[in-house]
Write an enzyme that holds these catalytic residues in place. Structure first.
Site, PDB file in Angstrom:
ATOM      1  N   GLY A  14       0.827  -1.208   0.000  1.00  0.00           N
ATOM      2  CA  GLY A  14       0.000   0.000   0.000  1.00  0.00           C
ATOM      3  C   GLY A  14       0.860   1.256   0.000  1.00  0.00           C
ATOM      4  O   GLY A  14       0.602   2.204  -0.748  1.00  0.00           O
ATOM      5  N   SER A 140      -5.187 -11.996  -4.643  1.00  0.00           N
ATOM      6  CA  SER A 140      -4.037 -12.886  -4.699  1.00  0.00           C
ATOM      7  C   SER A 140      -4.336 -14.008  -5.670  1.00  0.00           C
ATOM      8  O   SER A 140      -5.483 -14.467  -5.768  1.00  0.00           O
ATOM      9  CB  SER A 140      -3.758 -13.458  -3.310  1.00  0.00           C
ATOM     10  OG  SER A 140      -2.812 -14.492  -3.416  1.00  0.00           O
ATOM     11  N   TYR A 163      -7.588 -17.059   4.670  1.00  0.00           N
ATOM     12  CA  TYR A 163      -7.032 -16.091   3.703  1.00  0.00           C
ATOM     13  C   TYR A 163      -7.478 -16.385   2.272  1.00  0.00           C
ATOM     14  O   TYR A 163      -7.982 -15.487   1.578  1.00  0.00           O
ATOM     15  CB  TYR A 163      -5.505 -16.107   3.788  1.00  0.00           C
ATOM     16  CG  TYR A 163      -4.836 -15.072   2.911  1.00  0.00           C
ATOM     17  CD1 TYR A 163      -4.773 -13.736   3.291  1.00  0.00           C
ATOM     18  CD2 TYR A 163      -4.253 -15.426   1.695  1.00  0.00           C
ATOM     19  CE1 TYR A 163      -4.149 -12.782   2.488  1.00  0.00           C
ATOM     20  CE2 TYR A 163      -3.632 -14.486   0.887  1.00  0.00           C
ATOM     21  CZ  TYR A 163      -3.588 -13.163   1.291  1.00  0.00           C
ATOM     22  OH  TYR A 163      -2.977 -12.229   0.486  1.00  0.00           O
TER      23      TYR A 163
HETATM   24  N1  LIG Z   1       2.841  -9.685   0.331  1.00  0.00           N
HETATM   25  C1  LIG Z   1       2.404 -10.592  -0.529  1.00  0.00           C
HETATM   26  O1  LIG Z   1       3.133 -11.533  -0.915  1.00  0.00           O
HETATM   27  C2  LIG Z   1       1.017 -10.489  -1.068  1.00  0.00           C
HETATM   28  C3  LIG Z   1       0.649 -11.353  -2.110  1.00  0.00           C
HETATM   29  C4  LIG Z   1      -0.634 -11.260  -2.636  1.00  0.00           C
HETATM   30  C5  LIG Z   1      -1.515 -10.330  -2.114  1.00  0.00           C
HETATM   31  N2  LIG Z   1      -1.131  -9.510  -1.084  1.00  0.00           N
HETATM   32  C6  LIG Z   1      -2.110  -8.534  -0.577  1.00  0.00           C
HETATM   33  O2  LIG Z   1      -1.539  -7.243  -0.615  1.00  0.00           O
HETATM   34  C7  LIG Z   1      -2.199  -6.403   0.359  1.00  0.00           C
HETATM   35  C8  LIG Z   1      -1.138  -5.637   1.144  1.00  0.00           C
HETATM   36  O3  LIG Z   1      -0.400  -6.567   1.912  1.00  0.00           O
HETATM   37  P1  LIG Z   1       1.149  -6.378   2.268  1.00  0.00           P
HETATM   38  O4  LIG Z   1       1.849  -7.586   1.775  1.00  0.00           O
HETATM   39  O5  LIG Z   1       1.608  -5.038   1.889  1.00  0.00           O
HETATM   40  O6  LIG Z   1       1.047  -6.536   3.858  1.00  0.00           O
HETATM   41  P2  LIG Z   1       1.480  -5.570   5.064  1.00  0.00           P
HETATM   42  O7  LIG Z   1       2.836  -5.003   4.829  1.00  0.00           O
HETATM   43  O8  LIG Z   1       1.234  -6.392   6.282  1.00  0.00           O
HETATM   44  O9  LIG Z   1       0.435  -4.366   4.979  1.00  0.00           O
HETATM   45  C9  LIG Z   1      -0.908  -4.571   5.267  1.00  0.00           C
HETATM   46  C10 LIG Z   1      -1.537  -3.211   5.494  1.00  0.00           C
HETATM   47  O10 LIG Z   1      -2.942  -3.424   5.797  1.00  0.00           O
HETATM   48  C11 LIG Z   1      -3.220  -2.721   6.997  1.00  0.00           C
HETATM   49  N3  LIG Z   1      -4.372  -3.285   7.707  1.00  0.00           N
HETATM   50  C12 LIG Z   1      -4.505  -4.498   8.282  1.00  0.00           C
HETATM   51  N4  LIG Z   1      -5.712  -4.590   8.883  1.00  0.00           N
HETATM   52  C13 LIG Z   1      -6.336  -3.403   8.679  1.00  0.00           C
HETATM   53  C14 LIG Z   1      -7.581  -2.872   9.055  1.00  0.00           C
HETATM   54  N5  LIG Z   1      -8.452  -3.567   9.811  1.00  0.00           N
HETATM   55  N6  LIG Z   1      -7.920  -1.619   8.648  1.00  0.00           N
HETATM   56  C15 LIG Z   1      -7.057  -0.895   7.898  1.00  0.00           C
HETATM   57  N7  LIG Z   1      -5.835  -1.321   7.541  1.00  0.00           N
HETATM   58  C16 LIG Z   1      -5.489  -2.568   7.928  1.00  0.00           C
HETATM   59  C17 LIG Z   1      -1.939  -2.800   7.805  1.00  0.00           C
HETATM   60  O11 LIG Z   1      -1.956  -1.849   8.853  1.00  0.00           O
HETATM   61  P3  LIG Z   1      -1.003  -2.025  10.177  1.00  0.00           P
HETATM   62  O12 LIG Z   1       0.360  -1.519   9.796  1.00  0.00           O
HETATM   63  O13 LIG Z   1      -1.695  -1.173  11.193  1.00  0.00           O
HETATM   64  O14 LIG Z   1      -1.000  -3.483  10.523  1.00  0.00           O
HETATM   65  C18 LIG Z   1      -0.942  -2.470   6.710  1.00  0.00           C
HETATM   66  O15 LIG Z   1      -0.916  -1.092   6.449  1.00  0.00           O
HETATM   67  C19 LIG Z   1      -3.047  -7.353   1.204  1.00  0.00           C
HETATM   68  O16 LIG Z   1      -4.402  -7.258   0.800  1.00  0.00           O
HETATM   69  C20 LIG Z   1      -2.490  -8.734   0.873  1.00  0.00           C
HETATM   70  O17 LIG Z   1      -3.447  -9.754   1.045  1.00  0.00           O
HETATM   71  C21 LIG Z   1       0.102  -9.558  -0.567  1.00  0.00           C
END
Ligand SMILES: NC(=O)c1ccc[n+]([C@@H]2O[C@H](COP(=O)([O-])OP(=O)(O)OC[C@H]3O[C@@H](n4cnc5c(N)ncnc54)[C@H](OP(=O)(O)O)[C@@H]3O)[C@@H](O)[C@H]2O)c1
Length: 240
Positions: A14, A140, A163
């Site tokens: 994000g 995903s 998930y």
């Molecule tokens: N990383 C991967 O390999 C991957 C692969 C496929 C899809 N994705 C998707 O990509 C998206 C971003 O994930 P990321 O990998 O960047 O993970 P990340 O670094 O853990 O970031 C997740 C973000 O979502 C926020 N969040 C969690 N619960 C929330 C809530 N209730 N209200 C508002 N914000 C909330 C977190 O806030 P906090 O900092 O407060 O926790 C953080 O800013 C997700 O939807 C994930 O499923 C990721």
């Protein structure tokens, strides 16, 4: 200047997507459930000279927080061009047994699926005022029911009750919303950013968040010829 709101933008994909859209000339509202982490993210962007950003306190699991966030955005801008539903959690993987497993699924769905619906519904009136509104649901590849039937697929064993189905449900929401908005200028798509090095996987993945952000941003910046109601990753269209 086009305006975008990204949920969960204080870190990870994000945050990188915010940076990318800022570099493309967008004004970006960074959703952050923790205002202090959101302020740190804004400070980091401003230190790079990316000044057209603001933090919006937003917890997608909290109806009051979403209502307040929508009011705050509406007080700052008359239109919103882009919504990126990025906030997401993995939950416990593998899930615990019994009722704890059910609660884990409930928490994951509350964020990844219901949270996306809640903030989209709240921001739809502002998006409808934009000339070419775009909604990206960050999904995903593991959400693909088709791929889950292929034993040769690299994520074939990545099956859980929280998930994975939360993202499959999110994909159906993409389909539903795109159908509902098919006679308008909206483009609504699901996008898989790829396996990316973030807190979600304890930074174990090889993928660079900046590359993931480029994929997500591409579908936030679609022109009027772009697709709607589809599911993509870096390589192109994915099967549902
Ligand atoms: N990383 C991967 O390999 C991957 C692969 C496929 C899809 N994705 C998707 O990509 C998206 C971003 O994930 P990321 O990998 O960047 O993970 P990340 O670094 O853990 O970031 C997740 C973000 O979502 C926020 N969040 C969690 N619960 C929330 C809530 N209730 N209200 C508002 N914000 C909330 C977190 O806030 P906090 O900092 O407060 O926790 C953080 O800013 C997700 O939807 C994930 O499923 C990721």
């Amino acid at each position: 200047m086009k305006k975008a709101l990204i949920t969960g933008a204080n870190k990870g994909i994000g945050f990188e997507t915010a940076r990318h859209l800022l570099q493309q000339g967008y004004f970006v509202y960074l959703g952050s459930r923790n205002p202090s982490l959101g302020a740190d993210a804004i400070a980091a962007l401003k230190a790079e000279g990316l000044a057209s950003c603001d933090v919006i306190e937003l917890d997608v699991t909290d109806a009051l927080s979403v209502e307040k966030a929508a009011q705050t955005v509406a007080a700052k801008t008359a239109t919103l061009d882009v919504l990126i539903n990025n906030a997401g959690i993995l939950g416990q993987f593998p899930a615990p047994a019994g009722e704890d497993g059910v609660l884990n699924t409930q928490q994951v769905f509350a964020t990844n699926y219901l949270g996306a619906i809640r903030i989209t519904t709240a921001l739809l009136p502002l998006l409808q005022k934009a000339a070419q509104p775009r909604i990206v649901n960050v999904s995903s590849e593991v959400a693909s029911l088709t791929l889950h039937q292929d034993p040769a697929w690299m994520y074939y064993a990545f099956k859980d009750a929280a998930y994975v189905p939360s993202k499959t449900a999110l994909n159906l929401y993409t389909m539903m919303l795109a159908f509902q908005l098919k006679d308008t200028a909206f483009k609504v798509n699901s996008v898989c950013p790829g396996y990316t090095r973030t807190a979600l996987n304890n930074f174990t993945a090889d993928g660079d968040p900046a590359d993931a952000a480029r994929i997500v941003a591409r579908y936030a910046m679609l022109d009027e010829e772009g697709p709607t109601g589809q599911f993509f990753n870096a390589a192109g269209a994915l099967p549902w």
